[in-house]
Design a protein around this motif. Structure first.
Motif, PDB file in Angstrom:
ATOM      1  N   PHE A   1     -65.789  66.810 -29.737  1.00  0.00           N
ATOM      2  CA  PHE A   1     -66.796  66.549 -30.774  1.00  0.00           C
ATOM      3  C   PHE A   1     -66.116  66.103 -32.060  1.00  0.00           C
ATOM      4  O   PHE A   1     -65.301  66.817 -32.630  1.00  0.00           O
ATOM      5  CB  PHE A   1     -67.664  67.785 -31.000  1.00  0.00           C
ATOM      6  CG  PHE A   1     -68.578  68.069 -29.842  1.00  0.00           C
ATOM      7  CD1 PHE A   1     -69.773  67.370 -29.707  1.00  0.00           C
ATOM      8  CD2 PHE A   1     -68.218  68.986 -28.869  1.00  0.00           C
ATOM      9  CE1 PHE A   1     -70.615  67.602 -28.627  1.00  0.00           C
ATOM     10  CE2 PHE A   1     -69.055  69.235 -27.777  1.00  0.00           C
ATOM     11  CZ  PHE A   1     -70.251  68.545 -27.657  1.00  0.00           C
ATOM     12  N   LYS A   2     -66.456  64.902 -32.471  1.00  0.00           N
ATOM     13  CA  LYS A   2     -65.859  64.286 -33.665  1.00  0.00           C
ATOM     14  C   LYS A   2     -66.836  64.396 -34.835  1.00  0.00           C
ATOM     15  O   LYS A   2     -67.907  64.965 -34.699  1.00  0.00           O
ATOM     16  CB  LYS A   2     -65.582  62.810 -33.376  1.00  0.00           C
ATOM     17  CG  LYS A   2     -64.812  62.576 -32.088  1.00  0.00           C
ATOM     18  CD  LYS A   2     -63.354  62.862 -32.290  1.00  0.00           C
ATOM     19  CE  LYS A   2     -62.572  62.647 -31.010  1.00  0.00           C
ATOM     20  NZ  LYS A   2     -61.195  63.044 -31.135  1.00  0.00           N
ATOM     21  N   VAL A   3     -66.480  63.761 -35.938  1.00  0.00           N
ATOM     22  CA  VAL A   3     -67.426  63.653 -37.060  1.00  0.00           C
ATOM     23  C   VAL A   3     -68.720  63.049 -36.496  1.00  0.00           C
ATOM     24  O   VAL A   3     -68.674  62.044 -35.797  1.00  0.00           O
ATOM     25  CB  VAL A   3     -66.848  62.742 -38.159  1.00  0.00           C
ATOM     26  CG1 VAL A   3     -67.847  62.567 -39.285  1.00  0.00           C
ATOM     27  CG2 VAL A   3     -65.532  63.307 -38.671  1.00  0.00           C
ATOM     28  N   PRO A   4     -69.862  63.679 -36.746  1.00  0.00           N
ATOM     29  CA  PRO A   4     -71.115  63.197 -36.149  1.00  0.00           C
ATOM     30  C   PRO A   4     -71.423  61.754 -36.544  1.00  0.00           C
ATOM     31  O   PRO A   4     -71.172  61.338 -37.674  1.00  0.00           O
ATOM     32  CB  PRO A   4     -72.168  64.148 -36.722  1.00  0.00           C
ATOM     33  CG  PRO A   4     -71.422  65.351 -37.186  1.00  0.00           C
ATOM     34  CD  PRO A   4     -70.056  64.892 -37.560  1.00  0.00           C
TER      35      PRO A   4
ATOM     36  N   VAL B   1     -65.878  73.329 -40.523  1.00  0.00           N
ATOM     37  CA  VAL B   1     -65.573  72.222 -41.440  1.00  0.00           C
ATOM     38  C   VAL B   1     -66.744  71.980 -42.406  1.00  0.00           C
ATOM     39  O   VAL B   1     -66.548  71.698 -43.598  1.00  0.00           O
ATOM     40  CB  VAL B   1     -65.187  70.935 -40.658  1.00  0.00           C
ATOM     41  CG1 VAL B   1     -66.331  70.407 -39.811  1.00  0.00           C
ATOM     42  CG2 VAL B   1     -64.695  69.851 -41.600  1.00  0.00           C
ATOM     43  N   VAL B   2     -67.947  72.132 -41.882  1.00  0.00           N
ATOM     44  CA  VAL B   2     -69.144  71.885 -42.697  1.00  0.00           C
ATOM     45  C   VAL B   2     -69.248  72.892 -43.844  1.00  0.00           C
ATOM     46  O   VAL B   2     -69.645  72.556 -44.960  1.00  0.00           O
ATOM     47  CB  VAL B   2     -70.399  71.925 -41.792  1.00  0.00           C
ATOM     48  CG1 VAL B   2     -71.671  72.024 -42.614  1.00  0.00           C
ATOM     49  CG2 VAL B   2     -70.428  70.705 -40.877  1.00  0.00           C
TER      50      VAL B   2
ATOM     51  N   ARG C   1     -76.611  67.108 -30.099  1.00  0.00           N
ATOM     52  CA  ARG C   1     -75.498  66.458 -29.384  1.00  0.00           C
ATOM     53  C   ARG C   1     -74.771  67.459 -28.485  1.00  0.00           C
ATOM     54  O   ARG C   1     -74.122  67.072 -27.520  1.00  0.00           O
ATOM     55  CB  ARG C   1     -74.528  65.790 -30.366  1.00  0.00           C
ATOM     56  CG  ARG C   1     -73.765  66.754 -31.276  1.00  0.00           C
ATOM     57  CD  ARG C   1     -72.695  66.002 -32.071  1.00  0.00           C
ATOM     58  NE  ARG C   1     -71.884  66.880 -32.899  1.00  0.00           N
ATOM     59  CZ  ARG C   1     -70.710  66.500 -33.400  1.00  0.00           C
ATOM     60  NH1 ARG C   1     -70.228  65.290 -33.159  1.00  0.00           N
ATOM     61  NH2 ARG C   1     -70.025  67.339 -34.150  1.00  0.00           N
TER      62      ARG C   1
ATOM     63  N   ARG D   1     -63.558  71.322 -29.661  1.00  0.00           N
ATOM     64  CA  ARG D   1     -64.455  71.467 -30.820  1.00  0.00           C
ATOM     65  C   ARG D   1     -65.880  71.535 -30.300  1.00  0.00           C
ATOM     66  O   ARG D   1     -66.131  71.204 -29.145  1.00  0.00           O
ATOM     67  CB  ARG D   1     -64.316  70.356 -31.860  1.00  0.00           C
ATOM     68  CG  ARG D   1     -62.889  70.219 -32.405  1.00  0.00           C
ATOM     69  CD  ARG D   1     -62.882  69.200 -33.542  1.00  0.00           C
ATOM     70  NE  ARG D   1     -61.530  68.832 -33.924  1.00  0.00           N
ATOM     71  CZ  ARG D   1     -60.849  69.464 -34.882  1.00  0.00           C
ATOM     72  NH1 ARG D   1     -61.378  70.473 -35.529  1.00  0.00           N
ATOM     73  NH2 ARG D   1     -59.620  69.067 -35.193  1.00  0.00           N
TER      74      ARG D   1
ATOM     75  N   GLU E   1     -68.108  73.691 -35.338  1.00  0.00           N
ATOM     76  CA  GLU E   1     -67.698  72.873 -36.485  1.00  0.00           C
ATOM     77  C   GLU E   1     -68.783  72.901 -37.572  1.00  0.00           C
ATOM     78  O   GLU E   1     -68.493  72.740 -38.747  1.00  0.00           O
ATOM     79  CB  GLU E   1     -67.425  71.432 -36.058  1.00  0.00           C
ATOM     80  CG  GLU E   1     -66.193  71.263 -35.156  1.00  0.00           C
ATOM     81  CD  GLU E   1     -64.882  71.611 -35.857  1.00  0.00           C
ATOM     82  OE1 GLU E   1     -64.767  71.383 -37.078  1.00  0.00           O
ATOM     83  OE2 GLU E   1     -63.969  72.115 -35.164  1.00  0.00           O
ATOM     84  N   ASP E   2     -70.010  73.119 -37.149  1.00  0.00           N
ATOM     85  CA  ASP E   2     -71.127  73.099 -38.095  1.00  0.00           C
ATOM     86  C   ASP E   2     -71.217  74.354 -38.957  1.00  0.00           C
ATOM     87  O   ASP E   2     -72.060  74.433 -39.862  1.00  0.00           O
ATOM     88  CB  ASP E   2     -72.433  72.832 -37.332  1.00  0.00           C
ATOM     89  CG  ASP E   2     -72.424  71.425 -36.748  1.00  0.00           C
ATOM     90  OD1 ASP E   2     -72.620  70.467 -37.508  1.00  0.00           O
ATOM     91  OD2 ASP E   2     -72.155  71.291 -35.536  1.00  0.00           O
TER      92      ASP E   2
ATOM     93  N   ILE F   1     -70.525  70.392 -46.685  1.00  0.00           N
ATOM     94  CA  ILE F   1     -71.216  69.170 -46.250  1.00  0.00           C
ATOM     95  C   ILE F   1     -72.736  69.377 -46.274  1.00  0.00           C
ATOM     96  O   ILE F   1     -73.499  68.446 -46.505  1.00  0.00           O
ATOM     97  CB  ILE F   1     -70.713  68.733 -44.849  1.00  0.00           C
ATOM     98  CG1 ILE F   1     -69.210  68.397 -44.931  1.00  0.00           C
ATOM     99  CG2 ILE F   1     -71.503  67.543 -44.305  1.00  0.00           C
ATOM    100  CD1 ILE F   1     -68.543  68.145 -43.592  1.00  0.00           C
TER     101      ILE F   1
HETATM  102  P1  AMP Z   1     -59.890  65.481 -33.705  1.00  0.00           P
HETATM  103  O1  AMP Z   1     -60.222  66.777 -33.037  1.00  0.00           O
HETATM  104  O2  AMP Z   1     -58.489  65.417 -34.231  1.00  0.00           O
HETATM  105  O3  AMP Z   1     -60.238  64.319 -32.870  1.00  0.00           O
HETATM  106  O4  AMP Z   1     -60.787  65.382 -35.014  1.00  0.00           O
HETATM  107  C1  AMP Z   1     -62.152  65.455 -34.976  1.00  0.00           C
HETATM  108  C2  AMP Z   1     -62.628  65.608 -36.406  1.00  0.00           C
HETATM  109  O5  AMP Z   1     -64.038  65.668 -36.406  1.00  0.00           O
HETATM  110  C3  AMP Z   1     -62.117  66.869 -37.050  1.00  0.00           C
HETATM  111  O6  AMP Z   1     -61.593  66.576 -38.310  1.00  0.00           O
HETATM  112  C4  AMP Z   1     -63.377  67.714 -37.186  1.00  0.00           C
HETATM  113  O7  AMP Z   1     -63.352  68.560 -38.289  1.00  0.00           O
HETATM  114  C5  AMP Z   1     -64.445  66.662 -37.303  1.00  0.00           C
HETATM  115  N1  AMP Z   1     -65.754  67.180 -36.910  1.00  0.00           N
HETATM  116  C6  AMP Z   1     -66.135  67.632 -35.705  1.00  0.00           C
HETATM  117  N2  AMP Z   1     -67.409  68.081 -35.733  1.00  0.00           N
HETATM  118  C7  AMP Z   1     -67.839  67.904 -36.995  1.00  0.00           C
HETATM  119  C8  AMP Z   1     -69.066  68.162 -37.669  1.00  0.00           C
HETATM  120  N3  AMP Z   1     -70.107  68.729 -37.029  1.00  0.00           N
HETATM  121  N4  AMP Z   1     -69.171  67.832 -38.961  1.00  0.00           N
HETATM  122  C9  AMP Z   1     -68.123  67.276 -39.606  1.00  0.00           C
HETATM  123  N5  AMP Z   1     -66.936  66.993 -39.050  1.00  0.00           N
HETATM  124  C10 AMP Z   1     -66.799  67.310 -37.747  1.00  0.00           C
END
Ligand code: AMP
Ligand code: MG
Length: 277
Positions: A102-105, A141-142, A117, A133, A137-138, A147
């Motif tokens: 799961f990446k940045v949405p 990082v959020v 998702r 992930r 993450e919600d 965020i």
């Molecule tokens: P990676 O695991 O290195 O591919 O990075 C994925 C990035 O997506 C990381 O920096 C996570 O913090 C970010 N990420 C995953 N899910 C979310 C989310 N729900 N909101 C913001 N960033 C997210």
């Protein structure tokens, strides 16, 4: 199928890593460099048998085609999510495992509720789904980067617990792992990546900057662990500075979990009246 028990971490020993419901977690007090007796060489040998056992159990899960296993992996950057996936799930039949990172949405994902998702990627009957992930993450990082406002992310602990309960009641087994590395270990791994031309591509300015938020992430993890480790979807805090320890604990929990399901091959149809020509 092999039927001798591979010797993973004993059930009673696995339990020390599980976060009991409502139990406060102080990550600084948990040794991320922990070793497991009798030591690396013997454990790595046992791990071979354990991974074989995991493969055999996955075959039964697939054959039974009823229940599903969802494995959630969370960690700080360089915590070892990718390498755990490679080393623990690598030997399993790829037809029975699906991994989602799961990446940045995306804009589309952001236009929906945060679990949308996630739900789509929950494994189907007989499958193992691995989340690199996740919905956590919600609240991580959020939360750290504000965020969304606090009154939005704070409600998510309860929403996550309810969502996971629903999944479990409808046939999904959930196990969640926080791979626990020390801040010092992260520095070593980041330095190693910077120096290794084969790994340097993984690095971004943002990853290095993210390290400044270490304490904020620890606080966010501690709260997520205490609020969302339930009887039905437990968290395990896995000492992860040593890869052989990390892999062995994750594999042990999964083998023990699948063994408890008492998976059975489906009844074979009666076919003795048919003669093959
Ligand atoms: P990676 O695991 O290195 O591919 O990075 C994925 C990035 O997506 C990381 O920096 C996570 O913090 C970010 N990420 C995953 N899910 C979310 C989310 N729900 N909101 C913001 N960033 C997210
Ligand atoms: Mg990254």
């Amino acid at each position: 199928m092999k039927d001798e028990k591979a010797d993973g971490v004993a059930k009673s020993d696995i339990d020390q890593y599980r976060v009991k419901p409502g139990q406060k977690v102080a990550l600084a007090g948990i040794d991320s460099r922990q070793k497991i007796p009798p030591g690396k060489k013997a454990i790595k040998e046992r791990q071979q048998g354990l991974l074989q056992r995991l493969s055999d159990l996955q075959y039964l899960l697939f054959a039974e085609h009823r229940r599903r296993l969802l494995v959630v992996l969370q960690a700080m950057d360089t915590g070892g999510k990718d390498s755990t996936i490679r080393r623990v799930f690598g030997p399993i039949n790829p037809q029975g495992v699906n991994v989602t990172g799961f990446k940045v949405p995306t804009a589309d994902e952001l236009a929906h509720d945060f679990l949308w998702r996630i739900h789509r990627r929950v494994p189907g009957a007989g499958d193992i789904g691995v989340f690199n992930r996740s919905h956590y993450e919600d609240v991580l990082v959020v939360r750290v980067h504000q965020i969304v406002p606090e009154n939005v992310w704070r409600k998510r602990y309860r929403q996550i617990v309810d969502f996971e309960r629903y999944l479990v009641q409808t046939g999904t087994v959930i196990r969640k792992f926080y791979l626990h590395i020390s801040r010092d270990e992260q520095r070593k791994r980041l330095e190693a990546r910077l120096q290794n031309p084969r790994k340097r591509w993984k690095m971004s300015r943002a990853d290095l900057a993210e390290r400044q938020y270490w304490d904020h992430y620890i606080a966010a993890y501690e709260e997520a662990l205490v609020r969302t480790s339930t009887r039905w979807a437990p968290w395990y805090v896995v000492p992860a500075d040593r890869k052989w320890v990390r892999d062995y604990i994750v594999a042990s929990v999964l083998v023990s979990t699948l063994e408890d399901l008492d998976l059975q091959l489906p009844l074979a149809p009666k076919l003795d009246d048919i003669t093959l020509n």
